[in-house]
Design an enzyme around this catalytic site. Structure first.
Site, mmCIF file in Angstrom:
data_model
loop_
_atom_site.group_PDB
_atom_site.id
_atom_site.type_symbol
_atom_site.label_atom_id
_atom_site.label_comp_id
_atom_site.label_asym_id
_atom_site.label_seq_id
_atom_site.Cartn_x
_atom_site.Cartn_y
_atom_site.Cartn_z
ATOM 1 N N ASN A 211 -41.699 34.381 82.310
ATOM 2 C CA ASN A 211 -42.317 33.058 82.151
ATOM 3 C C ASN A 211 -42.092 32.250 83.419
ATOM 4 O O ASN A 211 -41.478 32.732 84.366
ATOM 5 C CB ASN A 211 -41.752 32.360 80.906
ATOM 6 C CG ASN A 211 -40.254 32.165 81.000
ATOM 7 O OD1 ASN A 211 -39.760 31.466 81.880
ATOM 8 N ND2 ASN A 211 -39.509 32.821 80.114
ATOM 9 N N ASP A 280 -38.982 35.109 73.498
ATOM 10 C CA ASP A 280 -38.794 35.243 72.052
ATOM 11 C C ASP A 280 -38.938 36.690 71.605
ATOM 12 O O ASP A 280 -38.326 37.108 70.630
ATOM 13 C CB ASP A 280 -39.810 34.367 71.313
ATOM 14 C CG ASP A 280 -39.503 32.887 71.525
ATOM 15 O OD1 ASP A 280 -38.325 32.512 71.344
ATOM 16 O OD2 ASP A 280 -40.409 32.123 71.905
ATOM 17 N N PRO A 308 -32.770 38.336 70.117
ATOM 18 C CA PRO A 308 -31.777 37.495 69.447
ATOM 19 C C PRO A 308 -31.870 36.059 69.954
ATOM 20 O O PRO A 308 -32.203 35.838 71.122
ATOM 21 C CB PRO A 308 -30.434 38.118 69.856
ATOM 22 C CG PRO A 308 -30.715 38.939 71.062
ATOM 23 C CD PRO A 308 -32.159 39.341 71.007
HETATM 24 O O1 C5P Z 1 -36.372 28.194 69.750
HETATM 25 P P1 C5P Z 1 -36.659 27.712 71.124
HETATM 26 O O2 C5P Z 1 -36.936 28.798 72.099
HETATM 27 O O3 C5P Z 1 -37.745 26.664 71.183
HETATM 28 O O4 C5P Z 1 -35.314 26.956 71.580
HETATM 29 C C1 C5P Z 1 -35.044 26.625 72.871
HETATM 30 C C2 C5P Z 1 -33.556 26.577 73.077
HETATM 31 O O5 C5P Z 1 -32.937 27.740 72.535
HETATM 32 C C3 C5P Z 1 -33.181 26.579 74.531
HETATM 33 O O6 C5P Z 1 -31.956 25.917 74.642
HETATM 34 C C4 C5P Z 1 -33.034 28.062 74.834
HETATM 35 O O7 C5P Z 1 -32.194 28.302 75.959
HETATM 36 C C5 C5P Z 1 -32.426 28.585 73.550
HETATM 37 N N1 C5P Z 1 -32.823 29.956 73.206
HETATM 38 C C6 C5P Z 1 -31.880 30.955 73.196
HETATM 39 N N2 C5P Z 1 -32.232 32.234 72.822
HETATM 40 C C7 C5P Z 1 -33.489 32.521 72.466
HETATM 41 C C8 C5P Z 1 -34.471 31.522 72.475
HETATM 42 C C9 C5P Z 1 -34.110 30.245 72.856
HETATM 43 O O8 C5P Z 1 -30.715 30.695 73.527
HETATM 44 N N3 C5P Z 1 -33.808 33.754 72.114
#
Ligand code: C5P
Length: 396
Positions: A211, A280, A308
């Site tokens: 990304n 993700d 994870p």
């Molecule tokens: O769920 P989302 O990706 O929107 O959340 C973003 C936050 O979660 C950020 O702090 C990101 O670093 C963390 N994150 C993580 N592991 C993932 C996805 C997101 O630590 N697999």
């Protein structure tokens, strides 16, 4: 500008690293500092006062009896109103003088004559044997005990052809250290773990999914936490950024690797700040060999599986650190931000206002905690990182 309004006395002693201090002088002035250079006689053998005057934009002093100062007391005049004295390069002889309070030239006299409120920072530069000499090490210990900051030295190739400890830090590292010396030590004694950058999920040995995260915000936060006195570990996906000086960086590629490293480092951390843009999903059917085109125009079919959630995993640890998450939403940030904070089970979530922050030097943040939300107005990422660190320090 990180050093706007700061007056720095830059002392130079005899050593080949003097040439690097020409660059340091430029960096300090570019960062907004007023730099007054004081050279020992030996330093003038390595680089001329003319060069240092041109770069600093101020007269250079080296003689205790210099009549250019009205009251003829350069050692007093130069240190009053100074915000810091930086000695770079600092020779073994000059450290010995500092350790014993010797004052037989202008630079040593002004160090002894400085008000104790003026911090003294020294950047040693010498041959490896000179550095390791027990007398030098005794002096280093004494200087530390006297509250003098020792910047470096580094290990590596030396001008004399030998290799080992004693190289002066590079000018950009010294600049970081000088800037750090002016930051409040709000996280002194704390351990902080930060994730930053993108992740890279392989499709085959030469292709992958990633990304647009540049890592700038995460690196700025790691640097700000270090400036605030913390012991910082930065777990970083692939970026082109330089590791902030004094930060321990562990490089990873995939979300799973980032997860594994973070979990192995989580014990004993006081704060975890998840800034990385973690993928993700990963490719479940990644190929061991490079995927080949075939004549029929077939396209590969990729299957995905969930990665994870690193932040959620750390937030569920029994002895969890204070967890801070980030969110980049394209809409409804105020609603989604608080929802995300609760879903992840964390005390503080930081929202990027606008999702166009990737790669930019500026940002605007909104902080969500159990008291509501609060904005940190638009600013450079380093300035915002320092404000965020102060907010975190106030909460732990
Ligand atoms: O769920 P989302 O990706 O929107 O959340 C973003 C936050 O979660 C950020 O702090 C990101 O670093 C963390 N994150 C993580 N592991 C993932 C996805 C997101 O630590 N697999």
């Amino acid at each position: 500008m990180d050093l706007a309004g700061k007056k720095i006395v830059l002392g130079m002693t005899g050593g080949i690293a003097c040439y690097k201090v020409a660059e340091l002088t430029r960096s300090l002035t570019r960062a907004g500092a007023t730099v007054h250079v004081v050279m020992t006689r030996s330093a003038t053998q390595f680089i001329t006062p003319v060069t240092m005057q041109a770069l600093s934009g101020h007269p250079v002093f080296s003689d205790q009896w210099d009549a250019r100062i009205d009251n003829n007391m350069a050692h007093i005049d130069l240190t009053r109103g100074a915000d810091a004295i930086v000695i770079a390069p600092c020779s073994a002889d000059f450290m010995s003088k500092l350790a014993h309070g010797g004052c037989d030239d202008l630079l040593s006299t002004l160090c002894v004559a400085r008000p104790m409120t003026v911090p003294l920072l020294v950047a040693p530069a010498m041959n490896v044997e000179m550095w390791q000499n027990p007398a030098t090490q005794r002096n280093v210990a004494q200087l530390r005990e006297d509250g003098i900051a020792i910047l470096g030295p580094d290990a590596g190739e030396q001008a004399c052809g030998e290799t080992g400890m004693g190289r002066m830090l590079e000018p950009e590292q010294l600049l970081e250290e000088v800037i750090a010396s002016f930051q409040r030590k709000l996280l002194a004694g704390k351990r902080v773990l930060v994730t930053a950058g993108p992740t890279f999920e392989p499709i085959d040995p030469v292709r992958g999914i990633t990304n647009l995260s540049s890592g700038k915000m995460g690196y700025a936060i790691a640097r700000a936490a270090r400036e605030a006195g913390a012991d910082v570990c930065l777990v970083s996906g692939p970026t082109a950024l330089q590791t902030p000086y004094g930060v321990h960086r562990i490089s990873v590629q995939t979300a799973q690797q980032m997860h594994d490293v973070v979990m192995s480092q989580a014990a004993g951390q006081d704060v975890f700040i998840a800034v990385a843009a973690v993928a993700d999903w990963r490719v479940a059917n990644a190929s061991e060999q490079k995927l080949k085109k075939n004549g029929a125009g077939d396209v590969p079919r990729l299957e995905f599986e969930q990665n994870p959630d690193i932040l959620a995993a750390v937030a569920q640890l029994p002895a969890r650190p204070y967890c801070v998450g980030f969110a980049a939403e394209s809409e409804n940030l105020l609603q989604y931000g608080e929802e995300k904070r609760q879903k992840k089970g964390i005390p503080l979530l930081v929202g990027n206002i606008g999702h166009q922050t990737f790669g930019k030097d500026e940002n605007e943040l909104v902080l969500f905690d159990d008291r509501g939300h609060q904005r940190l107005p638009r600013a450079g990422k380093q300035v915002l990182a320092r404000r965020l660190v102060a907010e975190i320090a106030g909460r732990i």
